[in-house]
Enzyme design. Structure first.
Site, PDB file in Angstrom:
ATOM      1  CG  HIS A 378      -1.735   1.163   1.479  1.00  0.00           C
ATOM      2  ND1 HIS A 378      -2.162   2.005   0.479  1.00  0.00           N
ATOM      3  CD2 HIS A 378      -2.237   1.681   2.640  1.00  0.00           C
ATOM      4  CE1 HIS A 378      -2.891   2.991   1.022  1.00  0.00           C
ATOM      5  NE2 HIS A 378      -2.934   2.830   2.326  1.00  0.00           N
ATOM      6  CB  CYS A 408     -10.353   3.503   5.532  1.00  0.00           C
ATOM      7  SG  CYS A 408      -8.829   2.590   5.736  1.00  0.00           S
TER       8      CYS A 408
END
Lengths: 422, 351
Positions: A378, A408
């Site tokens: 990520h 998120c």
């Protein structure tokens, strides 16, 4: 269908109007209009482990150059037609505004192509694509690139957040904005009662799906290989290597093997290196324009952007962001979860991704079919732009149509977007 | 409401109505059995007489009829749009069969429109995604213009012999100019999204609430008879809009909101430059002003509904204005198997 039935369907369509039912909403999404915002090329670099992977010695801007060059090469777009480039990035000092503009020039964009950097934390890459899509639909530009990049090897660390003033510290909700991700996710897992066994099972499945996808070459279309300089940590020898595979994907991961890892943030905690996203380096880019423009230029249309939503939630519950953002984008488009074929929901932590999916009642088979950030990483600002490639190529490969990307966002937000593959 | 004349198209559901451009007492109605889904079509040639409306003649066709257009050059000739993809030309002096039939469209033909300036050609548009231009004297079409989208309506500009327009299910208004060289763009000069945000003209709208609508099928459109750059459109999103094609990127000039369901047909008044008549799936026909004759220059306002006619009991599908006599007479047809002839002045202020 008989002629009479076809006529009936056509006339029924006239009565649907704007207050259409859901089945009709999906059909509407699939329609093609000249002013649709379409994706004519999208790709990413491989993701490599922060501090030790193939890109550990490559600057963020250099990764971006690689992604841009591949984008120009693949799409065969005349770079002079690109009017604006938005780059999402989280950790770069000064937002990366200066070096990203420089990177665009190196990649072959002429000085006439404008560049901006932006930062909405982990959704920056998606925000970049959405900004470009909005600029196109408003008529500000005709062709643009949405991108994301992060070199966590070189820029991840405590320096990324400015000290809070007394004023910010004094406000109860405000001070929560700087609680470290791991700590607040641990708290959320406890609050929302997400046991470690479920998190580990979700994480293990991410690894297994990603491994299978890598072995069967399902990432090959989205990944553009990049040749960089690399210093061998043992021999201290510099060499040129070509990175074309995610190095975070490991074989042999099971829920049981993950069960043995010590929790990272609290002794009695449930979150550890194996069920949270990896720290990685990478870049991704998406070429966007109107359908009418794409047809005029003879560009291949991979899919279209439909709509996006952003939603705020309590900073300490930032992991529930997708749960807030996805229904919002459904409302805008009139579709529901059953109309969606694939959900790319970023796996910041297995706990939050799993919780959101359960709360929304999404079929687990539809979520991240090629694995996610737990398995291959990520790179914060890059992820949103990366998901576009991951999603569209998978939808196309499987002959499916409607996809959602979502994530998120630190400090308590969520973002979601609807895409249609063609 | 008094003074309304009626004709029953028994067994046939109305799809379109047109006043003859030559005789003030002649009206044509294109109608179809079984709501145009399956079965025959029928073209009625009706006469307005002292004893009410009488059928002077009718022609039966194999498949449904969806639209009709009187020849502007020959008082007895009239073209029809057929469900089987054919375009036919009838001559009222010839019994039973069409004098011409062209089978080129691959799907339902939904509109025909005569060239009002040179009067020697007419256009048809079809669900097959094309517009074709025809001459009554030629065995094949003169020209095919692709829209790549189900084309519900096409119309020649009443001001130019070489400009024609179309609206389609892809939510766009297209303007073609046949004087442009034939090229990859197929004479297309403007591609205007119907659903775009409203006009940028006027003070009030700058930075104001620029509304964006979702794309919706457009079913009908018409050129203003006095202002040669103004077109009105109507369709599935229930809103009638006017556009000025001098500013193709400016979005609609006015939005006329009121119908509950899709607008199936609209027509500008031949007498008053600001007055528009609409027929809708909500079974009503409504009269509107676009406010262009009342508003101050540059400021949009005054667009509103003037009246509403609620006598149809099924989807209202066709309206047309009478070109002769007093300025308010019009005709409407609907799926209730009725043609109504009425005066819009009698319904002003209603609804």
């Amino acid at each position: 269908m008989s002629a009479a039935q076809q006529r009936l369907t056509q006339v029924s369509g006239h009565l649907g109007g704007s207050s259409s039912s859901s089945g009709n909403a999906r059909a509407k999404l699939l329609e093609k209009h000249p002013d649709d915002i379409v994706v004519t090329a999208c790709l990413r670099t491989a993701f490599t482990k922060g501090g030790k992977g193939g890109f550990k010695d490559t600057a963020a801007a250099d990764l971006l150059v690689g992604a841009f060059k591949s984008l120009i090469e693949r799409s065969k777009i005349d770079p002079a037609l690109v009017e604006d480039i938005a780059v999402g990035s989280v950790l770069a000092p000064g937002g990366g505004a200066t070096e990203f503009r420089a990177a665009a020039l190196v990649a072959g964009f002429p000085v006439s192509a404008a560049v901006k950097s932006l930062n909405r934390q982990c959704s920056s890459g998606l925000q970049a694509c959405v900004d470009i899509a909005n600029a196109i639909s408003s008529g500000m530009i005709e062709i643009g690139v949405g991108a994301g990049v992060e070199s966590m090897s070189s820029q991840y660390g405590p320096g990324a957040v400015t000290e809070f003033s007394e004023l910010l510290e004094a406000h109860p909700e405000s001070k929560n904005c700087k609680v470290p991700m791991g700590v607040l996710s641990e708290k959320m897992a406890k609050d929302r009662n997400i046991p470690r066994s479920i998190q580990d099972a979700f994480a293990a499945s991410s690894y297994q799906k990603a491994l299978k996808a890598q072995q069967t070459g399902l990432f090959d279309e989205e990944i553009a290989p990049l040749t960089v300089k690399y210093e061998d940590p043992k021999t201290e020898q510099w060499s040129e290597i070509t990175v074309s595979k995610d190095d975070g994907i490991r074989p042999g991961i099971t829920a049981e093997s993950l069960g043995k890892i010590k929790p990272a943030f609290a002794k009695d905690g449930s979150i550890h290196a194996g069920n949270a996203s990896q720290i990685s380096d990478g870049a991704a880019a998406v070429l966007l324009m109107k359908r009418s423009k794409a047809e005029q230029l003879g560009q291949t249309i991979l899919g279209k952007y439909v709509a996006a939503s952003v939603a705020g939630v309590a900073p300490l519950l930032m992991g529930i962001g997708p749960w807030a953002a996805i229904p919002k984008v459904f409302e805008k488009t009139g579709i529901n979860k059953d109309d969606v074929d694939i959900f790319e929901i970023n796996e910041a932590f297995a706990s939050q991704c799993c919780w959101c999916a359960n709360e929304l009642g999404i079929d687990p088979k539809k979520i991240n079919p090629k694995g996610g950030a737990i398995a291959f990483g990520h790179p914060l600002g890059c992820t949103g732009a990366r998901q576009v490639s991951t999603l569209l190529y998978e939808l196309r490969r499987t002959g499916q149509k409607v996809g959602v990307t979502s994530m998120c966002i630190g400090t308590g937000m969520g973002m979601a977007a609807v895409w249609v593959a063609e | 409401m008094n003074g309304m004349l009626e004709f029953r198209t028994q067994g046939y559901n109305g799809y379109a109505v047109k006043y003859s451009p030559f005789f003030d007492s002649r009206i044509a109605v294109a109608a179809s059995a079984n709501y145009g889904l399956v079965g025959n079509g029928r073209l009625y040639i009706l006469g307005l007489t002292a004893n009410g409306i009488q059928a002077e003649k009718w022609y039966d066709t194999q498949d449904s009829l969806y639209d009709t257009a009187w020849s502007e050059a020959h008082e007895n000739q009239i073209a029809v749009a057929c469900g089987d993809g054919s375009v036919k030309l009838f001559d009222v002096s010839v019994p039973e069969f069409p004098v011409m039939s062209w089978q080129e469209h691959n799907r339902e033909v939904y509109a025909v429109s005569w060239n009002l300036v040179t009067k020697d050609t007419f256009a048809s548009s079809s669900w097959d995604g094309t517009i074709k231009v025809w001459s009554p004297n030629r065995p094949a079409s003169i020209l095919t213009l692709p829209t790549h989208s189900c084309t519900y309506s096409t119309a020649f500009s009443p001001h130019s012999p070489s400009v024609l327009s179309s609206v389609t299910s892809d939510s766009h208004l297209r303007i073609f100019d046949l004087r442009t060289p034939a090229s990859a763009s197929n004479h297309l000069v403007h591609l205007i999204p119907i659903h775009g945000p409203g006009s940028t003209g006027g003070i009030s709208s700058v930075g104001g609430n620029r509304q964006n609508f979702p794309p919706a099928e457009v079913l009908t459109h018409d050129w203003n008879k006095y202002r040669d750059t103004v077109i009105a459109t109507g369709g599935v999103d229930t809103i009638a809009r006017t556009f000025d094609i001098r500013n193709p990127r400016g979005g609609p000039t006015t939005l006329l909101e009121g119908h509950q369901y899709a607008i199936r047909k609209l027509a500008w008044s031949p007498h008053l430059s600001d007055v528009l008549l609409t027929a809708s799936y909500d079974m009503s026909c409504r009269v509107w002003t676009d406010g262009s004759t009342t508003a101050h220059p540059g400021i949009i306002g005054g667009a509103k509904q003037l009246g509403q006619m609620n006598r149809h009991t099924e989807f209202a599908t066709g309206v047309d204005w009478c070109l002769f006599g007093a300025e308010g007479w019009c005709a409407s047809t609907a799926w209730d198997e009725r043609l109504l002839v009425w005066d819009v002045r009698a319904i002003m202020g209603q609804g």
